[in-house]
Design an enzyme around this catalytic site. Sequence first.
Site, PDB file in Angstrom:
ATOM      1  N   SER A 147      10.554  74.594 177.156  1.00  0.00           N
ATOM      2  CA  SER A 147      11.050  74.778 175.801  1.00  0.00           C
ATOM      3  C   SER A 147       9.929  74.529 174.817  1.00  0.00           C
ATOM      4  O   SER A 147       9.050  73.689 175.065  1.00  0.00           O
ATOM      5  CB  SER A 147      12.185  73.777 175.535  1.00  0.00           C
ATOM      6  OG  SER A 147      12.501  73.731 174.157  1.00  0.00           O
ATOM      7  N   TYR A 160      16.180  65.816 176.125  1.00  0.00           N
ATOM      8  CA  TYR A 160      16.016  67.190 176.616  1.00  0.00           C
ATOM      9  C   TYR A 160      14.536  67.581 176.660  1.00  0.00           C
ATOM     10  O   TYR A 160      14.027  68.071 177.667  1.00  0.00           O
ATOM     11  CB  TYR A 160      16.789  68.141 175.693  1.00  0.00           C
ATOM     12  CG  TYR A 160      16.592  69.616 175.988  1.00  0.00           C
ATOM     13  CD1 TYR A 160      17.318  70.240 177.001  1.00  0.00           C
ATOM     14  CD2 TYR A 160      15.690  70.385 175.252  1.00  0.00           C
ATOM     15  CE1 TYR A 160      17.144  71.591 177.269  1.00  0.00           C
ATOM     16  CE2 TYR A 160      15.510  71.738 175.519  1.00  0.00           C
ATOM     17  CZ  TYR A 160      16.244  72.327 176.528  1.00  0.00           C
ATOM     18  OH  TYR A 160      16.068  73.667 176.800  1.00  0.00           O
TER      19      TYR A 160
END
Length: 255
Positions: A147, A160
């Site tokens: 990400s 995350y």
Amino acid sequence: MHTEHKKLALITGGSRGLGKNMAISLAKQGVDVIFTYHSNQTEAEATQKEIEALGQKAYAYQLDTSNTKSFDEFFTRLTTDLQAKTGQAKFDYLINNAGTALYAPFEQTTEEQFDQAVNIHYKGVFFLTQKALAHLNDNGRIINISSGLARFSFPGSAAYASVKGAIEVLTRYLAKELGSRGITANIVAPGAIATDFGGGHVRDDEQVNKNIASATALGRVGQPDDIGGVVAFLCSDDARWVNGQRIEVSGGMML
């Protein structure tokens, strides 16, 4: 006449969102696709039909990628099916895409949320890849999905993003340790993409959408179509010398 064997990809979380776009992009490139889905069988069957409509074979399997105990049984089922249907039990590309969003301020992140993030995004990827190695052809490819949040920081993504950071380091080790088999390992790190990921957080919240567009050099949020083709490229022969790399696909976020 001997023809080269048909290339086959395994994508986790391939029934919708980015995973589905990757599956479609690979199918357009002439690759057959195995994909896993978590719970929505109807959606998985629709994706399977879309891939088949492109002239490629598609195989869908239910798998919870956070449950490492289920991996042996999954690979037994998969390779038995492949052997029966295609005469060969191995695949060429592994794309670790399955994931869930977690938006929680650092101070309020629970141990349960943390464990779930680690199990899905790190532990699951680590051991699924380990077990996949016996079934991955030499000169194959491993692509891990990270990400943009592993590079830039938005409050609420501490757990995350940090497990995605762990995956980025792991990927370099995979590239190093699997090089003797001709297997490459790379990271694709999407920026913010408008999908149903995280309850449609980027897609449906106008303020989030505007903020991201203004932080992006190309002036908009990403779409699934912006990502799948990059994964397909990394599985092509043209990408054979790309190894141990992090490719951010974000339109130039937070430059």
